[in-house]
Design a protein around this motif. Structure first.
Motif, mmCIF file in Angstrom:
data_model
loop_
_atom_site.group_PDB
_atom_site.id
_atom_site.type_symbol
_atom_site.label_atom_id
_atom_site.label_comp_id
_atom_site.label_asym_id
_atom_site.label_seq_id
_atom_site.Cartn_x
_atom_site.Cartn_y
_atom_site.Cartn_z
ATOM 1 N N UNK A 68 4.767 -1.742 -10.380
ATOM 2 C CA UNK A 68 3.501 -1.823 -9.141
ATOM 3 C C UNK A 68 3.980 -0.453 -8.323
ATOM 4 N N UNK A 69 4.889 -0.217 -8.643
ATOM 5 C CA UNK A 69 5.769 1.437 -8.066
ATOM 6 C C UNK A 69 5.639 2.520 -7.858
ATOM 7 N N UNK A 70 5.392 2.509 -9.485
ATOM 8 C CA UNK A 70 4.598 3.369 -10.803
ATOM 9 C C UNK A 70 3.122 3.998 -10.021
ATOM 10 N N UNK A 71 1.979 2.493 -10.684
ATOM 11 C CA UNK A 71 0.925 2.408 -9.846
ATOM 12 C C UNK A 71 0.829 4.017 -8.282
ATOM 13 N N UNK A 72 1.722 2.948 -7.677
ATOM 14 C CA UNK A 72 1.843 3.201 -6.240
ATOM 15 C C UNK A 72 2.435 4.949 -5.822
ATOM 16 N N UNK A 73 2.621 5.381 -6.624
ATOM 17 C CA UNK A 73 3.069 7.026 -6.624
ATOM 18 C C UNK A 73 1.783 7.464 -7.735
ATOM 19 N N UNK A 81 -7.053 0.737 -3.223
ATOM 20 C CA UNK A 81 -6.176 0.186 -4.119
ATOM 21 C C UNK A 81 -4.430 0.421 -4.043
ATOM 22 N N UNK A 82 -3.519 1.259 -3.031
ATOM 23 C CA UNK A 82 -3.091 0.931 -3.296
ATOM 24 C C UNK A 82 -2.212 0.138 -1.668
ATOM 25 N N UNK A 83 -3.387 0.171 -0.829
ATOM 26 C CA UNK A 83 -3.519 -0.893 0.199
ATOM 27 C C UNK A 83 -3.574 -2.847 -0.210
ATOM 28 N N UNK A 84 -4.015 -2.762 -1.495
ATOM 29 C CA UNK A 84 -3.823 -4.036 -1.972
ATOM 30 C C UNK A 84 -3.481 -4.792 -2.863
ATOM 31 N N UNK A 85 -2.639 -3.738 -3.194
ATOM 32 C CA UNK A 85 -0.810 -3.699 -4.300
ATOM 33 C C UNK A 85 0.243 -4.013 -3.075
ATOM 34 N N UNK A 86 0.404 -3.368 -1.994
ATOM 35 C CA UNK A 86 0.732 -3.537 -0.917
ATOM 36 C C UNK A 86 0.912 -4.793 -0.535
ATOM 37 N N UNK A 89 2.440 -7.312 -2.552
ATOM 38 C CA UNK A 89 3.713 -7.299 -3.031
ATOM 39 C C UNK A 89 4.718 -7.657 -1.680
ATOM 40 N N UNK A 90 3.745 -7.769 -0.383
ATOM 41 C CA UNK A 90 4.194 -8.242 0.707
ATOM 42 C C UNK A 90 4.080 -10.032 0.828
ATOM 43 N N UNK A 91 3.229 -10.425 0.624
ATOM 44 C CA UNK A 91 2.777 -11.674 -0.179
ATOM 45 C C UNK A 91 3.824 -12.389 -0.404
ATOM 46 N N UNK A 92 4.541 -12.316 -1.968
ATOM 47 C CA UNK A 92 4.923 -12.598 -2.847
ATOM 48 C C UNK A 92 6.332 -13.059 -2.360
#
Length: 128
Positions: A68-73, A81-86, A89-92
């Motif tokens: 996930x962090x590789x994708x964010x970078x 897409x980065x906002x959706x991934x964040x 991450x916050x929901x998990x």
């Protein structure tokens, strides 16, 4: 269910056979949870380069990071897409995720162990 050997579910449950629709539903749910854990929470080391020195190969790796962090970078990923991934991450919740994985593992293993024990008893009875 799987097309490759030693995937997430196989590493978790081994090579048991699951035949029923309820087992399939549990396997699909387990696969989703395992993928979340592997992609969001578990860091891994990505290969940076391989250098051959004589007969030896020297490997260098990036610092450990979650996929996930590789994708964010990555610059190729859109901000949406980065906002959706964040948000994901916050929901998990790692503890509840691990608990749910354990519950599904136990349920599936209990079903197969009952099937295996019945099969073993039947085979012993027939062979006598």
């Amino acid at each position: 269910m799987e097309s490759k050997n030693w995937t997430l579910v196989r590493r978790c449950l081994g090579y048991r056979r699951f035949d029923t629709k309820s087992q399939l539903a549990d396997l699909q749910q387990l696969e989703t949870l395992l993928a979340q854990r592997a992609n969001i929470l578990q860091p891994s080391m990505a290969l940076l380069e391989k250098i051959r020195i004589g007969s030896k190969i020297q490997k260098r790796y990036h610092a450990p990071m979650t996929p996930l962090h590789r994708l964010l970078q990555a610059p190729e990923v859109s901000d949406q897409a980065k906002a959706r991934l964040l948000r994901q991450l916050a929901e998990i919740d790692p503890l509840s995720l691990q608990r749910d994985i354990g519950i599904l593992e136990a349920r599936l293993l209990r079903k197969t162990s009952q099937d295996l024990s019945l099969k073993a008893v039947t085979e012993q009875t027939i062979s006598l």
